[in-house]
Motif scaffolding. Structure first.
Motif, short mmCIF file in Angstrom:
data_model
loop_
_atom_site.label_atom_id
_atom_site.label_comp_id
_atom_site.label_asym_id
_atom_site.label_seq_id
_atom_site.Cartn_x
_atom_site.Cartn_y
_atom_site.Cartn_z
N ILE A 80 -4.17 -19.75 0.72
CA ILE A 80 -3.16 -20.26 1.65
C ILE A 80 -3.85 -20.77 2.91
CG2 ILE A 80 -1.08 -19.67 2.99
CD1 ILE A 80 -1.19 -17.03 1.06
N VAL A 81 -3.38 -21.89 3.45
CA VAL A 81 -3.82 -22.31 4.78
C VAL A 81 -2.62 -22.18 5.71
CG1 VAL A 81 -3.48 -24.76 4.20
CG2 VAL A 81 -4.84 -24.13 6.19
N ASN A 82 -2.81 -21.45 6.79
CA ASN A 82 -1.74 -21.08 7.70
C ASN A 82 -1.90 -21.83 9.02
OD1 ASN A 82 0.30 -19.80 9.11
ND2 ASN A 82 -0.83 -17.89 9.39
N GLY A 83 -0.84 -22.51 9.44
CA GLY A 83 -0.88 -23.26 10.69
C GLY A 83 -0.58 -22.44 11.92
N GLY A 84 -0.73 -21.11 11.83
CA GLY A 84 -0.58 -20.26 13.01
C GLY A 84 0.71 -19.48 13.08
N PHE A 85 1.20 -18.99 11.93
CA PHE A 85 2.47 -18.27 11.91
C PHE A 85 2.24 -16.83 11.44
CE2 PHE A 85 3.29 -22.76 11.19
CZ PHE A 85 4.15 -23.04 12.24
N ARG A 86 2.65 -15.87 12.27
CA ARG A 86 2.35 -14.47 12.01
C ARG A 86 3.06 -13.92 10.77
NH1 ARG A 86 1.92 -10.58 17.07
NH2 ARG A 86 0.24 -9.74 15.79
N PHE A 87 4.20 -14.50 10.43
CA PHE A 87 4.93 -13.99 9.27
C PHE A 87 4.15 -14.24 7.97
CE2 PHE A 87 6.85 -18.04 10.57
CZ PHE A 87 6.60 -18.83 9.46
N VAL A 88 3.25 -15.21 7.97
CA VAL A 88 2.40 -15.42 6.79
C VAL A 88 1.53 -14.20 6.55
CG1 VAL A 88 0.49 -16.79 5.84
CG2 VAL A 88 2.41 -17.94 6.95
N SER A 89 0.99 -13.64 7.62
CA SER A 89 0.17 -12.42 7.50
C SER A 89 1.00 -11.26 6.99
CB SER A 89 -0.44 -12.07 8.85
OG SER A 89 -1.28 -13.10 9.31
N ASP A 90 2.26 -11.19 7.41
CA ASP A 90 3.15 -10.12 6.92
C ASP A 90 3.36 -10.23 5.42
OD1 ASP A 90 3.43 -9.12 9.42
OD2 ASP A 90 5.59 -9.36 9.56
N ILE A 91 3.57 -11.46 4.94
CA ILE A 91 3.79 -11.66 3.51
C ILE A 91 2.53 -11.29 2.72
CG2 ILE A 91 4.32 -13.35 1.71
CD1 ILE A 91 5.92 -14.89 3.84
N VAL A 92 1.37 -11.72 3.22
CA VAL A 92 0.11 -11.41 2.56
C VAL A 92 -0.09 -9.90 2.49
CG1 VAL A 92 -2.41 -11.57 2.76
CG2 VAL A 92 -1.00 -13.61 3.09
N SER A 93 0.21 -9.21 3.58
CA SER A 93 0.07 -7.74 3.61
C SER A 93 0.98 -7.07 2.60
CB SER A 93 0.39 -7.21 5.02
OG SER A 93 -0.47 -7.77 5.97
N THR A 94 2.22 -7.55 2.51
CA THR A 94 3.18 -7.00 1.55
C THR A 94 2.68 -7.19 0.12
OG1 THR A 94 5.04 -7.40 3.04
CG2 THR A 94 5.54 -7.15 0.70
N MET A 95 2.15 -8.37 -0.16
CA MET A 95 1.69 -8.65 -1.52
C MET A 95 0.43 -7.85 -1.86
SD MET A 95 2.58 -12.70 -1.92
CE MET A 95 2.15 -12.66 -3.68
N TYR A 96 -0.43 -7.65 -0.87
CA TYR A 96 -1.59 -6.80 -1.12
C TYR A 96 -1.14 -5.38 -1.48
CZ TYR A 96 -5.30 -3.51 -0.25
OH TYR A 96 -6.17 -2.47 -0.38
N ASN A 97 -0.22 -4.85 -0.69
CA ASN A 97 0.26 -3.49 -0.95
C ASN A 97 0.88 -3.37 -2.34
OD1 ASN A 97 -0.55 -2.54 1.57
ND2 ASN A 97 1.41 -3.09 2.53
N LYS A 98 1.51 -4.44 -2.81
CA LYS A 98 2.14 -4.42 -4.12
C LYS A 98 1.12 -4.49 -5.25
CE LYS A 98 5.47 -6.91 -7.02
NZ LYS A 98 6.46 -8.03 -7.09
N TYR A 99 0.10 -5.32 -5.09
CA TYR A 99 -0.81 -5.62 -6.20
C TYR A 99 -2.20 -4.98 -6.11
CZ TYR A 99 2.53 -9.23 -7.63
OH TYR A 99 3.65 -9.90 -8.05
N SER A 100 -2.46 -4.24 -5.05
CA SER A 100 -3.81 -3.73 -4.86
C SER A 100 -4.29 -2.83 -5.98
CB SER A 100 -3.91 -2.99 -3.52
OG SER A 100 -3.00 -1.90 -3.48
N SER A 101 -3.37 -2.10 -6.60
CA SER A 101 -3.79 -1.19 -7.67
C SER A 101 -4.23 -1.95 -8.92
CB SER A 101 -2.65 -0.22 -8.02
OG SER A 101 -1.51 -0.93 -8.46
N SER A 102 -3.63 -3.13 -9.16
CA SER A 102 -3.99 -3.92 -10.35
C SER A 102 -5.04 -4.98 -10.04
CB SER A 102 -2.74 -4.59 -10.93
OG SER A 102 -2.11 -5.40 -9.97
N GLY A 103 -5.22 -5.27 -8.75
CA GLY A 103 -6.24 -6.24 -8.36
C GLY A 103 -5.65 -7.54 -7.86
N ILE A 104 -6.00 -7.95 -6.64
CA ILE A 104 -5.54 -9.22 -6.09
C ILE A 104 -6.59 -9.76 -5.14
CG2 ILE A 104 -4.30 -8.17 -4.13
CD1 ILE A 104 -2.17 -10.41 -4.55
N CYS A 105 -6.74 -11.08 -5.12
CA CYS A 105 -7.67 -11.75 -4.20
C CYS A 105 -6.91 -12.88 -3.52
CB CYS A 105 -8.88 -12.31 -4.95
SG CYS A 105 -10.04 -13.21 -3.90
N ILE A 106 -6.71 -12.76 -2.21
CA ILE A 106 -5.99 -13.77 -1.44
C ILE A 106 -6.92 -14.35 -0.37
CG2 ILE A 106 -3.99 -14.28 0.01
CD1 ILE A 106 -2.56 -11.92 -1.22
#
Length: 290
Positions: A80-106
């Motif tokens: 993802i390329v982010n133009g400076g919006f903090r909610f993008v980081s929130d979404i990325v954090s949520t997805m990491y928490n969901k998929y970290s056990s199975s493996g994710i690279c963002i």
């Protein structure tokens, strides 16, 4: 990152002369300087600013290949390329928490202005999130179309002003203020906005011209200064998204009334890009903010 060849060499466990020679050799091969060198250290040239995301992508891809060798092909991937919006980081954090056990690279690239267009067009990132200013829309949409990109609208945003607790407007009873209410105070801007796109907006409000101004290359520095001074920052903020997540601490978002300007927030992808399942999920979570 270090602003110094010496410090960079220390981090890389190599000599300063060896690193300098390698950089010089690369610059010679490219036919352009990557760094501006001075007694105070080094900084990127305009060419270096453009070159950085490409080389960063190459290094990331090398790293991903090594991860594939180690963990296999079952790791979910998204860029993802982010133009400076903090909610993008929130979404990325949520997805990491969901998929970290199975493996994710963002991969998350942070680039202001219209740079996300080139980053996505060159398929360095799958998805770009950025804003288009109303007075640029015609030109930008032509650019998007010429690069075989698709733009999906998320929100239309009025012009807003960001202030901190040292600015009396922070305690304004209403969430709307006039341009004239800014007259006693001074503006702070991001460095890339000296010429485009905010500069043209300021030209239409000459009453805002003051002897004081600060230009920052970092959003974090900009918002830290706002929190500690009476300065203000004019932008276009997706206020509905920030009802779900925190904006920058010690700041308040106020709408500027009757300016005639607005911006459209959206996301882009290349026409040929088929989003992965995690990519589709990211977009759904993004849309849910609006």
């Amino acid at each position: 990152e270090t602003g110094s060849i010496n410090l960079a060499a220390e981090r890389l466990f190599m000599s300063q002369s060896q690193l300098s020679s390698s950089v010089r050799a690369l610059e010679k091969e490219l036919g352009a300087d990557i760094f501006i060198r001075s007694n105070k250290g080094i900084s990127l040239t305009p060419f270096g600013e453009e070159f950085l995301p490409y080389i960063a992508s190459v290094l990331t891809q090398i790293s991903q290949i090594k991860r594939l060798e180690k963990y296999g092909a079952n790791v979910s991937k998204l860029s993802i390329v982010n133009g400076g919006f903090r909610f993008v980081s929130d979404i990325v954090s949520t997805m990491y928490n969901k998929y970290s056990s199975s493996g994710i690279c963002i991969e998350v690239y942070d680039y202001p202005g219209l740079k996300p267009i080139d980053i996505v067009a060159n398929q360095i990132a799958d998805i770009g999130v950025f804003r288009i200013w109303s007075h640029q829309k015609g030109i930008v949409m032509k650019q998007i179309k010429s690069k075989d990109l698709q733009f999906f609208l998320l929100d239309t945003m009025p012009l807003t002003v960001i202030v901190g607790p040292r600015n009396p407007l922070f305690y304004n009873a209403q969430d709307v203020v006039s341009v004239n209410a800014l007259l006693p105070y001074s503006p702070i801007q991001l460095s890339y906005m000296k010429y485009n796109p905010i500069s043209s907006i300021y030209k239409n409000f000459p009453q805002l011209d003051t002897k004081n101004s600060i230009f920052c290359s970092s959003r974090n520095s900009l918002y830290e200064i706002i929190a500690k001074t009476d300065m203000y920052y004019i932008t276009a903020t997706p206020t509905c998204a920030y009802k779900r997540t925190e904006y920058y601490p010690n700041t308040r978002i106020l709408t500027l009334e009757e300016t005639g300007y607005f911006a459209q927030l959206g996301w882009i992808k290349h026409k040929s890009t088929v989003l992965s399942d995690v990519g589709e999920e990211f977009i759904q979570r993004l849309v849910d903010y609006f």
